[in-house]
Design an enzyme around this catalytic site. Structure first.
Site, PDB file in Angstrom:
ATOM      1  N   HIS A 125       0.807  -1.219   0.000  1.00  0.00           N
ATOM      2  CA  HIS A 125       0.000   0.000   0.000  1.00  0.00           C
ATOM      3  C   HIS A 125       0.846   1.279   0.000  1.00  0.00           C
ATOM      4  CE1 HIS A 125       0.420  -0.096   4.525  1.00  0.00           C
ATOM      5  NE2 HIS A 125       0.459   1.207   4.344  1.00  0.00           N
ATOM      6  N   ASP A 155       0.035  -7.657   1.538  1.00  0.00           N
ATOM      7  CA  ASP A 155       0.460  -6.253   1.564  1.00  0.00           C
ATOM      8  C   ASP A 155       1.984  -6.138   1.564  1.00  0.00           C
ATOM      9  OD1 ASP A 155       0.121  -3.530   1.508  1.00  0.00           O
ATOM     10  OD2 ASP A 155      -0.132  -3.311   3.678  1.00  0.00           O
ATOM     11  N   SER A 230       4.751   2.594   7.845  1.00  0.00           N
ATOM     12  CA  SER A 230       4.360   1.417   7.076  1.00  0.00           C
ATOM     13  C   SER A 230       5.513   0.932   6.205  1.00  0.00           C
ATOM     14  CB  SER A 230       3.155   1.727   6.189  1.00  0.00           C
ATOM     15  OG  SER A 230       1.994   1.882   6.959  1.00  0.00           O
TER      16      SER A 230
END
Length: 499
Positions: A125, A155, A230
């Site tokens: 993402h 992911d 992230s």
């Protein structure tokens, strides 16, 4: 005082006491050292400075640029409903609103170097829909990056940079299965664009399912991670990556001490496949499964609610070839116990395609051993796993008091009323007693009861007879195979006590 004629004088009382204390202390120390290592609590390190200094060069900031259309525009004022000015303002804005223009939007994330060839790992993402990706090293060197491969289900993404003559310091992966709740960890990343940020905390929980994907198995940590973290690594105190920061739980958008990381042992095979093939090939078993609750366990004769209950077998799939049947409970896969249903898909997905794997299955009240050759999962097969063949002809209608529901045979009237397919089989539920035992099992009129006790049901009278036999034999519950909108599933219904 002169020495005694029989020998030297006894030592003073204080000396004797000190000697005794030392002997006792030594004995206690020996006893403590004999305790298992797990008994000793790990104390917090005095500093993380040395570890941070060693690891920071391996963590990178990721900057992405995406071209989007749009403009700030002029917003319509808030007007009362039906206001005469509404049309006026709308016409004015339509004439004077600037034309949509292309502009570049940027976003930030984190990643880490995994080898000296320039491969960088991050979250999918972080780089999704990006037109340009730039890797920023600790010394502010900026390197353009290309996408090697990515996997939306976990992911994960792997990027590639050309370091030129520069040597890129790579990290090592640790064993995330060995990490325990309460162990110290540090997170390094790029929160809110503040690159090279180090935070610390502990592992708060393991095996978290946050509904992010089909293979959820997150580590939870209270090490502060925020937007921009992230894709960044979570390290243990040995300086090895045991997780990849992926998500946070936060009503405000900032860290509240609940962060989630992909375990290294789940990420490593995905990363390896992305580097080697640019895509992930997952193992496929060809079954539809569901959880085993206490009622189902009791109906099947299991001592405890464990394993994955096979609710359907995909025709032509590996499970059918291995003679796995509807109603089997898979207790063990490749030597690994299936303590919860959701553990099985992860284990199968991580298994090498073509590998022959031993299974332990609960069937007819006993444990049996099987072998299955794991096949490759593709999108068509994955969709097939979520659908089932529509469940012959029966007649009559009857209230099944022991279950708290009424059923009818499948005739033209039932097909029309409940929109049943021509090849439907079993009996159809026509109504459910709100106070009966079936009321809490998410059953609905129109659902089909295909089997009871893993035996076919062809008519309402046959279903009633099977329930009667189960009650008279002292069974506390019966196991139904039901076909509803979500496909086939097993439902255990507790029978009322005899009386």
């Amino acid at each position: 005082m002169p020495p005694s004629a029989n020998g030297p004088a006894a030592p003073p009382g204080g000396t004797t006491q000190r000697i005794t204390q030392r002997i006792v202390a030594f004995a206690v120390l020996v006893a403590l050292l004999a305790l298992p290592s797990g008994v000793w609590a790990r104390t917090a390190p005095e500093t993380f400075a040395d570890l941070a200094e060693q690891l920071l060069p391996s963590v990178v900031n990721i900057s992405t640029t995406q071209t989007v259309e749009g403009n700030a525009g002029i917003e319509l004022p808030t007007l009362p409903p039906g206001s005469p000015f509404e049309e006026f303002f709308k016409e004015f804005l339509d004439k004077n609103q600037p034309r949509a223009q292309k502009r570049k939007a940027t976003s930030l994330g984190s990643g880490f170097i995994v080898d000296d060839k320039g491969h960088v790992v991050t979250n999918n993402h972080v780089i999704q829909d990006a037109d340009e990706i730039t890797i920023i090293l600790q010394d502010e060197t900026r390197l353009p990056a290309t996408i090697v491969g990515r996997d939306s289900k976990t992911d994960m993404a792997v990027l590639k940079v050309d370091p030129g003559k520069a040597k890129l310091p790579a990290v090592k992966f640790g064993d995330s299965d060995a990490i325990r709740v309460g162990d110290w960890v540090i997170a390094i990343g790029n929160p809110f664009g503040f690159g090279g940020t180090v935070t610390s905390g502990i592992i708060s929980a393991r095996g978290r399912d946050i509904n992010a994907g089909p293979y959820d198995d997150f580590l939870q940590t209270d090490a502060p991670i925020n937007r921009g973290n992230s894709g960044g690594p979570i390290f243990d105190l040995a300086g090895e990556v045991i997780g990849i920061a992926t998500a946070i739980f936060s009503p405000s958008g900032g860290s509240i001490g609940i962060g989630f990381a992909i375990p290294a042992n789940s990420a490593r095979p995905v990363i390896q496949q992305l580097i080697e093939h640019g895509e992930v090939k997952r193992g496929w078993l060809g079954v539809r499964i569901q959880s085993v609750n206490e009622e189902i366990a009791e109906a099947l004769g299991l001592k405890e609610p464990v394993g994955a209950l096979v609710a359907g077998v995909i025709p032509g799939g590996p499970a059918e070839k291995a003679k796995i049947k509807d109603g089997d409970v898979i207790l063990e896969f490749d030597g690994k116990p299936i303590t919860q249903m959701r553990r099985l898909p992860r284990l199968v997905a991580d298994t090498e395609v073509g590998k022959v794997v031993p299974l332990k299955v609960w069937r007819d009240g006993k444990e049996i051993s099987l072998k299955v050759e794991v096949a490759v999962l593709d999108e068509h097969e994955e969709k097939a796993a979520n659908t089932t063949k529509a469940p012959e002809k029966a007649m009559g209608s009857e209230s099944i008091a022991g279950l708290g529901l009424s059923v009818a045979g499948i005739d033209d009237k039932a097909r029309e009323r409940f929109d049943l397919p021509d090849d439907a089989k079993g009996v159809v539920i026509t109504s459910i007693d709100p106070a009966g035992p079936a009321a809490d099992q998410s059953l609905h009129p129109g659902d089909l009861i295909v089997e009871l006790g893993q035996e076919e049901v062809k008519s309402p009278a046959e279903l009633a007879e099977k329930v009667k036999v189960a009650k008279e034999s002292g069974r506390k519950s019966v196991l139904l195979l039901v076909e509803g909108q979500g496909g086939l599933r097993f439902v255990a219904i507790r029978l009322p006590a005899k009386g």
